[in-house]
Design a protein around this motif. Sequence first.
Motif, short mmCIF file in Angstrom:
data_model
loop_
_atom_site.label_atom_id
_atom_site.label_comp_id
_atom_site.label_asym_id
_atom_site.label_seq_id
_atom_site.Cartn_x
_atom_site.Cartn_y
_atom_site.Cartn_z
N SER A 62 -1.83 -15.89 22.01
CA SER A 62 -1.28 -16.93 22.90
C SER A 62 -1.63 -16.66 24.35
CB SER A 62 0.24 -17.01 22.72
OG SER A 62 0.85 -15.76 22.95
N ALA A 63 -1.73 -15.37 24.72
CA ALA A 63 -2.09 -15.05 26.11
C ALA A 63 -3.49 -15.50 26.45
CB ALA A 63 -1.95 -13.54 26.34
N LEU A 64 -4.39 -15.44 25.47
CA LEU A 64 -5.79 -15.78 25.71
C LEU A 64 -6.13 -17.22 25.30
CD1 LEU A 64 -5.93 -12.73 26.15
CD2 LEU A 64 -8.10 -12.71 24.92
N ALA A 65 -5.14 -17.98 24.88
CA ALA A 65 -5.40 -19.36 24.44
C ALA A 65 -6.04 -20.16 25.58
CB ALA A 65 -4.11 -20.02 24.00
N GLY A 66 -7.18 -20.78 25.28
CA GLY A 66 -7.87 -21.60 26.26
C GLY A 66 -8.73 -20.83 27.24
N ALA A 67 -8.83 -19.52 27.06
CA ALA A 67 -9.58 -18.70 28.02
C ALA A 67 -11.08 -18.92 27.88
CB ALA A 67 -9.27 -17.22 27.79
N GLU A 68 -11.73 -19.07 29.04
CA GLU A 68 -13.19 -19.07 29.08
C GLU A 68 -13.71 -17.70 29.51
OE1 GLU A 68 -14.51 -22.17 31.64
OE2 GLU A 68 -13.87 -23.78 30.30
N LYS A 69 -12.93 -17.06 30.39
CA LYS A 69 -13.31 -15.74 30.88
C LYS A 69 -12.09 -14.83 30.83
CE LYS A 69 -16.85 -17.60 34.02
NZ LYS A 69 -17.35 -17.65 35.42
N VAL A 70 -12.32 -13.58 30.48
CA VAL A 70 -11.24 -12.61 30.39
C VAL A 70 -11.64 -11.35 31.14
CG1 VAL A 70 -9.93 -11.10 28.83
CG2 VAL A 70 -10.40 -13.47 28.16
N LEU A 71 -10.69 -10.81 31.90
CA LEU A 71 -10.85 -9.49 32.49
C LEU A 71 -9.87 -8.55 31.81
CD1 LEU A 71 -11.91 -7.41 34.55
CD2 LEU A 71 -10.12 -8.22 36.12
N LEU A 72 -10.39 -7.60 31.08
CA LEU A 72 -9.57 -6.55 30.49
C LEU A 72 -9.54 -5.38 31.45
CD1 LEU A 72 -8.00 -5.03 28.32
CD2 LEU A 72 -10.18 -4.53 27.17
N ILE A 73 -8.39 -5.18 32.09
CA ILE A 73 -8.21 -4.01 32.95
C ILE A 73 -7.77 -2.86 32.07
CG2 ILE A 73 -6.85 -3.03 34.84
CD1 ILE A 73 -6.84 -5.77 36.13
N SER A 74 -8.52 -1.79 32.09
CA SER A 74 -8.27 -0.68 31.16
C SER A 74 -6.85 -0.16 31.30
CB SER A 74 -9.28 0.44 31.39
OG SER A 74 -9.22 0.91 32.72
N GLY A 75 -6.26 0.20 30.17
CA GLY A 75 -4.91 0.72 30.15
C GLY A 75 -4.89 2.21 30.44
N ALA A 76 -3.71 2.78 30.37
CA ALA A 76 -3.54 4.21 30.62
C ALA A 76 -4.05 5.01 29.42
CB ALA A 76 -2.07 4.52 30.88
N PRO A 77 -4.51 6.24 29.65
CA PRO A 77 -4.94 7.10 28.53
C PRO A 77 -3.82 7.25 27.51
CG PRO A 77 -5.60 8.07 30.62
CD PRO A 77 -4.70 6.91 30.96
N GLY A 78 -4.25 7.43 26.28
CA GLY A 78 -3.29 7.56 25.19
C GLY A 78 -3.81 6.82 23.98
N ASN A 79 -3.34 5.60 23.80
CA ASN A 79 -3.75 4.79 22.65
C ASN A 79 -4.65 3.64 23.08
OD1 ASN A 79 -3.49 4.40 19.78
ND2 ASN A 79 -2.23 2.60 20.19
N ARG A 80 -5.37 3.83 24.20
CA ARG A 80 -5.99 2.65 24.79
C ARG A 80 -7.20 2.12 24.05
NH1 ARG A 80 -8.03 4.59 30.75
NH2 ARG A 80 -9.22 6.42 30.18
N VAL A 81 -7.91 2.91 23.26
CA VAL A 81 -9.03 2.35 22.51
C VAL A 81 -8.52 1.30 21.52
CG1 VAL A 81 -10.92 2.83 20.91
CG2 VAL A 81 -10.47 4.40 22.79
N ALA A 82 -7.45 1.64 20.82
CA ALA A 82 -6.86 0.67 19.88
C ALA A 82 -6.25 -0.51 20.63
CB ALA A 82 -5.80 1.36 19.02
N ASP A 83 -5.58 -0.23 21.76
CA ASP A 83 -5.01 -1.31 22.56
C ASP A 83 -6.10 -2.27 23.04
OD1 ASP A 83 -2.53 -0.19 22.25
OD2 ASP A 83 -2.45 0.70 24.25
N HIS A 84 -7.19 -1.70 23.53
CA HIS A 84 -8.29 -2.53 24.01
C HIS A 84 -8.89 -3.35 22.87
CE1 HIS A 84 -9.12 0.44 27.58
NE2 HIS A 84 -8.01 -0.26 27.75
N GLN A 85 -8.96 -2.73 21.68
CA GLN A 85 -9.54 -3.43 20.53
C GLN A 85 -8.75 -4.69 20.21
OE1 GLN A 85 -12.50 -2.52 18.80
NE2 GLN A 85 -12.20 -4.63 18.14
N ALA A 86 -7.43 -4.63 20.37
CA ALA A 86 -6.60 -5.80 20.09
C ALA A 86 -6.96 -6.95 21.02
CB ALA A 86 -5.12 -5.43 20.23
N VAL A 87 -7.26 -6.64 22.27
CA VAL A 87 -7.66 -7.68 23.23
C VAL A 87 -9.05 -8.20 22.88
CG1 VAL A 87 -8.01 -8.25 25.66
CG2 VAL A 87 -6.24 -6.60 25.02
N ILE A 88 -9.95 -7.29 22.51
CA ILE A 88 -11.30 -7.69 22.11
C ILE A 88 -11.23 -8.66 20.93
CG2 ILE A 88 -13.45 -6.84 21.07
CD1 ILE A 88 -12.93 -4.20 22.67
#
Length: 284
Positions: A62-88
């Motif tokens: 729902s956050a990305l609904a209608g998005a043409e462009k997205v900026l993923l600002i990297s999260g804090a170290p820890g679980n961020r590869v998996a967190d980033h994957q969810a946004v991808i």
Amino acid sequence: MIVVTGATGHLGRLVVENLLDRGVPAGEIVAAARTPEKAADLAARGVQVREADYERPETLASALAGAEKVLLISGAPGNRVADHQAVIDAAKAEGVRLFAYTSILNADTTAMQLADDHKATEANIKAAGLPYAFLRNSWYHENYTGQLPQTLQNGAILGAAGEGRIAGAARADYAAAAGAVLTSDGPVNVAYELAGDAPYTLTELAAVVTELSGTPVVYRDLPAEEFESTLAGFGLPAPAAKLFADVDANIARGALVNDSGDLSRLIGRPTTPVADTVAAALKS
């Protein structure tokens, strides 16, 4: 529609502000945040505020609904590869035409442990087939000026960077670069090496702080192992202490310098000198 994740963080807020300054209509900007209430001021200006919790993928769709462009600002170290994957995954499902990601300088060649998550995320973005722009940010001046009260109290900057140079820039410079990429019809599938125009050593930074504050400050260079134990002694969790000691050890080897000129070209001006950021911090 442009979606900015982490929009209530220091960098995210500056990116949203930059987009507004560039004339992007507020209603065409989505400030995605884990706690939308923290973006109430942006909502009051007409920016769309949406919940985006990396660990709750249903919020990302729902956050990305209608998005043409997205900026993923990297999260804090820890679980961020998996967190980033969810946004991808959410961006791929939405079919965005540009996926920008804040990575780290020289991500594909650096030995810095801090870069490991960034390398993995870059690889996952490519594997997803998203049209991408990697914003490989160098160090923020604010990484040092954020500790200015303690620095002045102790009269010292501690580190293990030797005389390694740091091509840092102000956080606002990196936000402006992100704004430029998000509002242009520039190339896709590119990596920008974003570094400051005037690299400095920590010895030089200490001299700047001394000159502008009137308080004598020196740089005390420590072996990486001693710096790590010192950080742990200050209460930093052991993994974080190890990570930051490794950063400094790699700075000593030149990990945070790059003469591409990408940052100043994107923002259309010279990058902010570290003295300006120190002066602003002293006034705040």
